[in-house]
Design a protein around this motif. Structure first.
Motif, PDB file in Angstrom:
ATOM      1  N   SER A   1      44.434  40.340  53.199  1.00  0.00           N
ATOM      2  CA  SER A   1      45.160  41.454  53.053  1.00  0.00           C
ATOM      3  C   SER A   1      45.978  41.837  54.199  1.00  0.00           C
ATOM      4  O   SER A   1      47.108  42.172  54.147  1.00  0.00           O
TER       5      SER A   1
ATOM      6  N   SER B   1      47.526  42.318  46.623  1.00  0.00           N
ATOM      7  CA  SER B   1      46.648  41.747  47.677  1.00  0.00           C
ATOM      8  C   SER B   1      46.615  42.479  48.754  1.00  0.00           C
ATOM      9  O   SER B   1      45.638  41.928  49.670  1.00  0.00           O
ATOM     10  N   ALA B   2      47.648  43.258  49.197  1.00  0.00           N
ATOM     11  CA  ALA B   2      47.520  43.929  50.423  1.00  0.00           C
ATOM     12  C   ALA B   2      46.688  45.301  50.355  1.00  0.00           C
ATOM     13  O   ALA B   2      46.433  46.071  51.281  1.00  0.00           O
TER      14      ALA B   2
ATOM     15  N   TRP C   1      43.141  45.943  52.882  1.00  0.00           N
ATOM     16  CA  TRP C   1      43.739  45.643  54.437  1.00  0.00           C
ATOM     17  C   TRP C   1      42.424  46.165  55.456  1.00  0.00           C
ATOM     18  O   TRP C   1      42.506  45.828  56.484  1.00  0.00           O
TER      19      TRP C   1
END
Length: 325
Positions: A86, A76-77, A80
């Motif tokens: 993110s 999920s990061a 970013w």
């Protein structure tokens, strides 16, 4: 929208944790400026940081219940550069790590002087770490609020008030928690925290009230005509198009009556703002820590209701097509 309790607990718990740390660091700044008495590093700063971390960890754990594949949470990061979600995933552990370092420094007593002037007490390393952690806290508030404020087609959320409310409500609950913490531990800053808790609660009331007034006056950009692509003055829906429910009808509508939604609204308006303010005033005046603890507990319950209402109030444009019977 359908409120997910995992997200409700995530946002309310981390908000209280962030607010508590901001209160602790504010007290340290004031003590350096000799505006407040100095507090014990272990029983106040270290324990307070540990309590803030407990709330942050609780919010992080709650977030995993919202994931279909928790083992892939690290992915999920990856976005970013474009995703506020993110960025939140990165900001939350960064904030937790800095608060952990801040608390450990106070616990072990390793806090070397890094600067000094003639007008104030020597500045220690914890002030630098605390300043960075404070920036991380406000960054986390921004990321969390912008996850919702950046969704243009949900008009109730697409406003700067969303970010402002997340910040002020989190700070208010954190300072209320700090007031109770100070009273229970016997620190000499209970009145200071209580005064700021009252100020922040009042400020949050003004901005949350402004968002309620704004949302009540929203002019919808979509209509039933635009939803189905038929330009006719009178369109009447006879059926949803399903014999039963679907993903669309479950995830984008809360399924409660308007009376229930209104009851939740009045519940959070009472529990978040006037009730804790009255308890804070009475607790500070009488010196009763039980009232201050009750002020935080009731305010937090009110914040859970407020966050449920926040999600439920948002009207997804698809509901124009998949209307309730």
């Amino acid at each position: 929208m359908h409120p997910a309790f995992s997200v409700i607990f995530l946002t309310t718990l981390i908000g209280a944790g962030q607010g508590l740390f901001l209160a602790l660091y504010t007290a340290e700044i004031y003590s350096v400026l000799e505006l407040l008495p100095a507090q014990d590093s272990r029983s106040f700063y270290a324990m307070g940081s540990a309590l803030a971390l407990l709330f942050l960890i609780g919010g992080l754990v709650a977030s995993f219940f919202h994931l279909g594949r928790p083992e892939r949470a690290w992915r999920s990061a990856a976005r970013w550069r474009t995703s506020w979600l993110s960025r939140e995933v990165i900001a939350l552990p960064a904030c937790m790590g800095l608060i952990f370092i801040y608390g450990v420094m106070h616990y072990v007593g390793w806090n070397p002087v890094v600067f000094a002037t003639d007008s104030i007490q020597p500045g220690q390393l914890s002030l630098v770490v605390g300043a960075i952690a404070t920036a991380a806290c406000f960054t986390l508030f921004l990321c969390t609020g912008m996850i919702y404020a950046s969704i243009r087609f949900l008009q109730e959320w697409a406003t700067p008030l969303t970010v402002l409310n997340y910040t002020l409500l989190g700070a208010a609950s954190g300072f209320t928690l700090a007031t109770a913490f100070s009273a229970v531990t016997g620190a000499g800053v209970t009145t200071f925290f209580g005064a700021w808790a009252l100020i922040l609660t009042a400020a949050a009331f003004l901005t949350r009230g402004a968002s309620l007034i704004r949302n009540a006056r929203i002019k919808r950009k979509s209509s039933l005509q635009s939803a189905i692509g038929v330009r006719h003055n009178r369109i009447e829906q006879k059926a949803q198009g399903f014999m039963g429910g679907s993903f669309n009808t479950r995830e984008f509508f809360h399924g409660k009556s308007q009376g229930f939604v209104n009851a939740v609204q009045w519940t959070f308006l009472l529990l978040v703002f006037p009730v804790p303010s009255i308890l804070l005033g009475a607790g500070l005046g009488e010196g009763l820590s039980t009232m201050l603890v009750a002020a935080f507990a009731l305010q937090y319950l009110g914040l859970v209701a407020e966050r449920w209402f926040f999600f439920a109030q948002a009207t997804h444009p698809q509901n124009l097509y998949y209307q309730t019977p």
